[in-house]
Design an enzyme around this catalytic site. Structure first.
Site, PDB file in Angstrom:
ATOM      1  N   LYS A  81       0.866  -1.262   0.122  1.00 31.13           N
ATOM      2  CA  LYS A  81      -0.125   0.035   0.036  1.00 31.13           C
ATOM      3  C   LYS A  81       0.957   1.337   0.038  1.00 31.13           C
ATOM      4  CE  LYS A  81      -4.119   2.008   2.657  1.00 31.13           C
ATOM      5  NZ  LYS A  81      -4.693   1.591   3.954  1.00 31.13           N
ATOM      6  N   SER A 156      -9.582   1.791   2.883  1.00 29.51           N
ATOM      7  CA  SER A 156      -8.827   2.605   2.003  1.00 29.51           C
ATOM      8  C   SER A 156      -7.599   1.795   1.594  1.00 29.51           C
ATOM      9  CB  SER A 156      -7.865   3.627   2.973  1.00 29.51           C
ATOM     10  OG  SER A 156      -7.116   2.859   3.962  1.00 29.51           O
ATOM     11  N   SER A 180     -10.003  -0.877   6.946  1.00 30.63           N
ATOM     12  CA  SER A 180      -9.494  -0.436   5.584  1.00 30.63           C
ATOM     13  C   SER A 180      -8.718  -1.929   5.011  1.00 30.63           C
ATOM     14  CB  SER A 180      -8.372   0.739   5.741  1.00 30.63           C
ATOM     15  OG  SER A 180      -9.157   1.783   5.952  1.00 30.63           O
TER      16      SER A 180
END
Length: 465
Positions: A81, A156, A180
């Site tokens: 990420k 996210s 997330s």
């Protein structure tokens, strides 16, 4: 070797590399080609790192030839990420302020995955600082759900989930501060695990003592998640809340049983409004545990509203601390919904925050009491399936996340496993929660459910039949 190398799980890829039947270079090239072809459609990656991936793959192949593999992930590619610092590689954080930032160090998570010999494919899409349950930012187009590109993959860690779902690598690292990892896992039809706080240490970090977030895997299978947890878990003195003991082998936990376990099922945590299709699909999934030898009981939950009363003001305080000065300097660089959290945070005082921390302790105690009676808690992961990728929905953020954020507040381990499709053909996830530090039990339960209700971990894309 088949041209469909992207279909392999990490476990399958590693076994083939170990046997000499698969080249890490061949696997990496196949995945890079697929990323090149499909990423423009799904925007899963912000930055692709082909040179680094090829360099890592060549080194992995040389070790394999010498019979010196570093472990089961050596030569099996992964993604990170784009909130994780990576030495020499752009790390945007989904923000215009850091759109060209190149760190001089790896985060702990990046370093531990690099140490496995796993080639790095790139950095996946994230909203600004990971602040919401969709994956769009001011840097470029939003991430899209491979099951329906008009829909969000969630957030996210939506880029990570979209990558796994589209077959752009079987291993993706995400971060979970209010759901997330589990949110995009549910909406994108992949496995996502939020471990107990402290199982995967955090470094660097400036919020150890008020943390909500932890790293976690997004993968094609539960076994792949276990392999990734094995690579990431374990103590580190740089994180004062790191669990100071050697973690279990989570691949061994994959062989565990749920027979005889006491399982609590809550369709709404006492307050959530759930889409009827999602409610039906997840209720049937929960009953599957009876077939596996567990006892399942629907239980009333009285602390769901307490969690909601804590998370919303806490979120505002968290983001005003991070963005107050930036929002004053360049408000046009702050997304409108993020700006609302910053403004809300300005209204909260120190006394209110101290009381929120006390209520957070109360919430933990009430959840702990549930696990005095039950071994597992099952809920829907999300109250609805994927919604349009843009614009943002009118419903408040935490109305969409009633099942995930409570366990960020308490630190309990939780996983989302795919459990069906709704009438529009969109994935639905079942959440599995266990007692504090019983991550092995979450993995065992997820593995048994996956075995009982098999799932195709990739979205049905045109040309893949």
């Amino acid at each position: 070797m088949s041209t469909d190398l992207w279909r392999l799980s990490a476990h399958e890829s590693g076994a083939l590399i170990e046997s000499g039947k698969l080249s890490p270079v061949e696997l990496t090239e196949a995945l890079l080609q697929r990323v090149d072809a499909l990423n423009p459609h799904f925007n899963a990656f912000i930055t692709v790192t082909p040179e680094r991936a090829r360099q890592d793959a060549k080194a992995a192949e040389a070790r394999a030839v010498r019979g010196e593999r570093l472990g089961p992930l050596d030569g099996v590619p992964h993604s990170l990420k784009d909130l994780e610092p990576t030495a020499g590689i752009r790390t945007t954080g989904g923000s215009l302020w850091t759109k060209d930032h190149v760190p001089d160090h790896d985060s702990l998570v990046a370093a531990r995955l690099r140490a496995t010999g796993s080639p790095l494919l790139g950095k996946t899409n994230t909203p600004n600082a990971g602040y919401k349950d969709m994956t769009d930012n001011l840097l470029g187009p939003p991430a899209r759900n491979p099951w329906d590109p008009t829909r969000t993959p969630g957030g996210s860690s939506g880029g990570a989930a979209a990558a796994v779902s589209a077959g752009l690598g079987s291993l993706a690292q995400g971060g979970d501060g209010a759901g997330s990892v589990r949110i995009p896992a549910a909406l994108s039809g992949v496995v996502g695990v939020k471990p107990s706080n402290g199982l995967i240490p955090k470094w660097p970090s400036n919020d150890w003592y008020a943390t909500l977030a932890t790293a976690g895997p997004l993968t094609t299978t539960v076994t792949d998640a276990a392999l990734m947890l094995n690579a990431l878990a374990g103590p580190d003195r740089r994180d004062p809340l790191s669990i100071d003991r050697v973690p279990p082998d989570f691949t061994v936990a994959c062989q565990g049983s749920v027979r005889g376990l006491r399982v609590a099922w809550s369709p709404d945590l006492g307050h959530a409004t759930v889409d009827p299709e999602v409610a039906e699909i997840t209720a049937l999934a929960a009953r599957r545990f009876e077939e596996l030898g567990a006892s399942v009981e629907e239980v009333p939950i009285a602390w769901g509203e307490l969690a909601r009363e804590i998370i919303e003001p806490t979120w505002g305080i968290h983001f005003v601390a991070r963005f107050a000065e930036k929002a004053e300097e360049r408000p046009e660089w702050v997304e409108p919904s993020l700006l609302e959290y910053v403004r809300d945070g300005h209204t909260r005082g120190a006394l209110e925050y101290r009381r929120l921390l006390a209520r957070r302790a109360e919430l933990y105690d009430r959840v702990r009491q549930l696990f005095d009676t039950y071994d597992l808690l099952l809920t829907p992961t999300m109250p609805l399936a994927a919604w349009p990728a843009e614009p943002e929905p009118d419903t408040p953020l935490f109305d969409r996340l009633p099942f995930t954020y409570p366990f960020n507040l308490t630190g309990h381990p939780a996983a989302s496993v795919p459990c069906g499709l709704d009438g529009a053909g969109l994935p639905v996830g079942l959440q599995i929660v266990a007692d504090h530090h019983r991550d092995d039990q979450v993995i065992a339960a997820a593995a048994r459910f996956e075995e009982a209700q098999p799932w195709t971990p990739h979205a049905p894309l045109p040309g893949d039949q």
